[in-house]
Design a protein around this motif. Structure first.
Motif, PDB file in Angstrom:
ATOM      1  N   ILE A 177       1.705  -0.781 -11.213  1.00 38.20           N
ATOM      2  CA  ILE A 177       0.438  -0.082 -11.386  1.00 38.20           C
ATOM      3  C   ILE A 177      -0.010  -0.190 -12.836  1.00 38.20           C
ATOM      4  O   ILE A 177      -1.191  -0.391 -13.111  1.00 38.20           O
ATOM      5  N   LEU A 178       0.943  -0.070 -13.761  1.00 36.98           N
ATOM      6  CA  LEU A 178       0.653  -0.190 -15.192  1.00 36.98           C
ATOM      7  C   LEU A 178       1.419  -1.362 -15.789  1.00 36.98           C
ATOM      8  O   LEU A 178       2.452  -1.767 -15.265  1.00 36.98           O
ATOM      9  N   ILE A 179       0.892  -1.866 -16.895  1.00 38.48           N
ATOM     10  CA  ILE A 179       1.611  -2.847 -17.702  1.00 38.48           C
ATOM     11  C   ILE A 179       1.716  -2.269 -19.107  1.00 38.48           C
ATOM     12  O   ILE A 179       0.948  -1.371 -19.481  1.00 38.48           O
ATOM     13  N   TRP A 183      -9.311  -2.381  -3.777  1.00 39.90           N
ATOM     14  CA  TRP A 183      -9.244  -1.091  -3.090  1.00 39.90           C
ATOM     15  C   TRP A 183      -8.532  -0.053  -3.954  1.00 39.90           C
ATOM     16  O   TRP A 183      -8.868   1.129  -3.904  1.00 39.90           O
ATOM     17  N   VAL A 184      -7.579  -0.480  -4.795  1.00 38.75           N
ATOM     18  CA  VAL A 184      -6.892   0.455  -5.692  1.00 38.75           C
ATOM     19  C   VAL A 184      -7.867   0.971  -6.750  1.00 38.75           C
ATOM     20  O   VAL A 184      -7.929   2.171  -7.015  1.00 38.75           O
ATOM     21  N   PHE A 214       1.017   4.495  -2.902  1.00 32.43           N
ATOM     22  CA  PHE A 214       0.832   5.917  -2.636  1.00 32.43           C
ATOM     23  C   PHE A 214       2.097   6.716  -2.911  1.00 32.43           C
ATOM     24  O   PHE A 214       2.029   7.848  -3.399  1.00 32.43           O
ATOM     25  N   LYS A 215       3.264   6.143  -2.627  1.00 30.41           N
ATOM     26  CA  LYS A 215       4.512   6.833  -2.942  1.00 30.41           C
ATOM     27  C   LYS A 215       4.636   7.046  -4.442  1.00 30.41           C
ATOM     28  O   LYS A 215       5.053   8.105  -4.893  1.00 30.41           O
ATOM     29  N   CYS A 216       4.275   6.042  -5.206  1.00 30.90           N
ATOM     30  CA  CYS A 216       4.380   6.127  -6.657  1.00 30.90           C
ATOM     31  C   CYS A 216       3.440   7.189  -7.209  1.00 30.90           C
ATOM     32  O   CYS A 216       3.778   7.898  -8.152  1.00 30.90           O
ATOM     33  N   MET A 218       0.821  -1.185   0.000  1.00 32.20           N
ATOM     34  CA  MET A 218       0.000   0.000   0.000  1.00 32.20           C
ATOM     35  C   MET A 218       0.873   1.259   0.000  1.00 32.20           C
ATOM     36  O   MET A 218       0.590   2.198  -0.737  1.00 32.20           O
ATOM     37  N   VAL A 219       1.938   1.244   0.799  1.00 29.04           N
ATOM     38  CA  VAL A 219       2.814   2.407   0.892  1.00 29.04           C
ATOM     39  C   VAL A 219       3.448   2.700  -0.468  1.00 29.04           C
ATOM     40  O   VAL A 219       3.495   3.844  -0.908  1.00 29.04           O
TER      41      VAL A 219
END
Length: 107
Positions: A54-56, A75-76, A5-7, A1-2
């Motif tokens: 997050i992406l592909i 949740w994302v 959010f950092k990204c 999760m961290v």
């Protein structure tokens, strides 16, 4: 999760993610046209989003298309939906830029 959010703490990465989430799939040239950034800058942020899972990306001929990682937790997706609603003005501007883009790649 961290890490997620950092990204997304960077505004450019957040907007790229929201636009890809909303459009389902975009190539680098479309993101450059929509956001007005340079190709190297957008590509650098896309690489970071890929590294964060997050992406592909998928190469099709000369084009590289980006989409949301299929293994993202629910949740994302929920957070991204709410963020899209909150950023409707910014995303609307990007969508207008996409509509006026000439020679858009065909998926």
């Amino acid at each position: 999760m961290v890490q997620f959010f950092k990204c997304l703490a960077d505004e450019t990465r957040m907007n790229i993610t929201l636009l890809v989430h909303q459009q389902r799939e975009l190539c680098v040239c479309e993101l450059v046209a929509a956001m007005g950034g340079s190709q190297p800058k957008i590509s650098r942020h896309l690489a970071q989003l890929r590294n964060c899972n997050i992406l592909i990306d998928e190469r099709r001929g000369q084009w590289v298309f980006y989409s949301m990682h299929p293994a993202l937790p629910d949740w994302v997706t929920s957070i991204l939906e709410q963020a899209c609603d909150a950023q409707i003005d910014v995303l609307g501007k990007y969508q207008q830029q996409l509509k006026t883009m000439k020679n858009r790649p065909v998926c």
